[in-house]
Write a protein that holds these residues in place. Sequence first.
Motif, short mmCIF file in Angstrom:
data_model
loop_
_atom_site.label_atom_id
_atom_site.label_comp_id
_atom_site.label_asym_id
_atom_site.label_seq_id
_atom_site.Cartn_x
_atom_site.Cartn_y
_atom_site.Cartn_z
N ALA A 325 -18.90 8.75 8.91
CA ALA A 325 -18.86 7.94 10.12
C ALA A 325 -20.24 7.67 10.68
CB ALA A 325 -17.98 8.63 11.17
N GLU A 332 -19.57 8.98 16.00
CA GLU A 332 -18.78 10.11 15.55
C GLU A 332 -17.48 9.69 14.88
OE1 GLU A 332 -19.77 13.25 15.60
OE2 GLU A 332 -21.68 12.56 16.45
N ARG A 333 -17.06 8.43 15.09
CA ARG A 333 -15.81 7.95 14.52
C ARG A 333 -16.05 6.60 13.86
NH1 ARG A 333 -11.05 8.42 18.89
NH2 ARG A 333 -9.85 7.97 17.00
N SER A 335 -13.74 3.54 11.20
CA SER A 335 -12.43 3.09 10.71
C SER A 335 -12.56 2.53 9.30
CB SER A 335 -11.85 2.02 11.63
OG SER A 335 -12.64 0.83 11.54
N ALA A 366 -16.79 13.83 8.96
CA ALA A 366 -16.21 12.80 9.80
C ALA A 366 -15.90 11.57 8.95
CB ALA A 366 -17.17 12.44 10.94
N GLU A 369 -11.10 6.86 9.95
CA GLU A 369 -9.66 6.83 10.12
C GLU A 369 -9.07 5.88 9.07
OE1 GLU A 369 -8.75 5.74 14.13
OE2 GLU A 369 -10.05 7.29 14.99
N GLU A 372 -9.08 9.39 5.11
CA GLU A 372 -9.26 10.80 5.43
C GLU A 372 -9.59 11.67 4.23
OE1 GLU A 372 -7.09 8.86 8.71
OE2 GLU A 372 -6.80 8.90 6.52
#
Length: 441
Positions: A325, A332-333, A335, A366, A369, A372
Amino acid sequence: MTFPGPLPDVAERCSRWAPDSVSASVSGSSDEKPTPRRPRWRIALAALVVLAALGAALALPLALGGGGRATPEQRLTTIRRLLRDSPLVDGHNDLAWNVRKFLHNKIGAFNLSAGIEGLEPWARSRWSHTDIPRLRSGQVGAQFWSAYVPCGARDRDAVQLALEQMDVIKRIVDMNAAHLALATDAAELLEAHREGRIASLIGVEGGHALGDSLAVLRAFYQLGARYLTVTHTCDTRWARAAGTPGGLSEFGRAVVREMNRLGMIVDLSHAGEETARDALETSQAPVVFSHSGAAALCNSSRNVPDDLLRMIASNGGVVMINFYAKLVSCGERASLADVVAHINHVRNVAGVEHVGLGAGYDGIDAPPEGLEDVSRYPHLLAELLRDPEWSEEDVRKLAGMNVVRVLRGVERVRDQWRRAAVLPGEESAGARRGDCAYGAA
């Protein structure tokens, strides 16, 4: 060819258009000629032609990428068929380091084939994304396993650690021979895929693992290493890491030339920009970034700026997109769509022949989404098929055939140098700690 739903059989289709009978004559005077009978086979043939054209029109969006018309299930079915035919090759996985960290390389009771997702300590780790059931679900056809050496081992026991990590990778492959097969060239990679096994290649991560020795580089190659990441997060005496000014020394250029001679891929992930430019100028074989992203989308020193993307295209190499990520979204996130954006950026700048996949699973904490673990590759590729710019052939290149082409290119340079009788390099990086002169007793 896939139709949108069940179609009636030939007899039923034909009966819808063919009349039950044709009158022998028409009303009017007796000398008027009767209407000629049209043969049934011609009517049936015409109907089949119409239906075939309709089916082709409906199937075309699937064949050319869908353009948004195909359902997610149809796109996923297309990807699963595609990955049975040609391999998905991932450029970087750090499972072997987790095996060292958690098991101290004692793998007698380590059952990777049964899965480790719910087992301790793997279940508690944010850094664990890989086992054979998930690799199978993700239809991974070939994996470069990283023999990672931490920078703390530089000038100490880095060579030994690299050897131990290469050893544990090969032992894992041997213990899971029903699923994994060691591969050292493009032909062995493709053969393993045809056999239904996951081709397993070794990459050594960190040029400090050489101990500044071309002899060690040659030994790594003989033991199966097929790429060397020239730096990690630390400089060596001959190469500067990402974020550090300076490039390759003369010995660093000698390392690149020796890799060309051996048939080992030069990996520039973690390398500084000047180091990468020097390596691209020196190498006569294609190079890779085994787990990087596009700097235009996330301005990290670990990612590749557009001018280097264009140099990669000229070199014939591949940038393999990382899923971390912090390298994808600079946050931190991230997609799945963020990863698609990096893939498309590299494609737009360098071309579809120069982009691949190098997720970095088991070395990241990380993942995006939707991505995973290693089981999720087909979903990423299916998402690409929403875009009419992505044909099935384009997806094959991204998934793995670009890397197969790089392997073949590196092997071709190796073979040319062998025919030219190019001798092994004998350059030195200079004095090293512990060097001394040994006299006869």
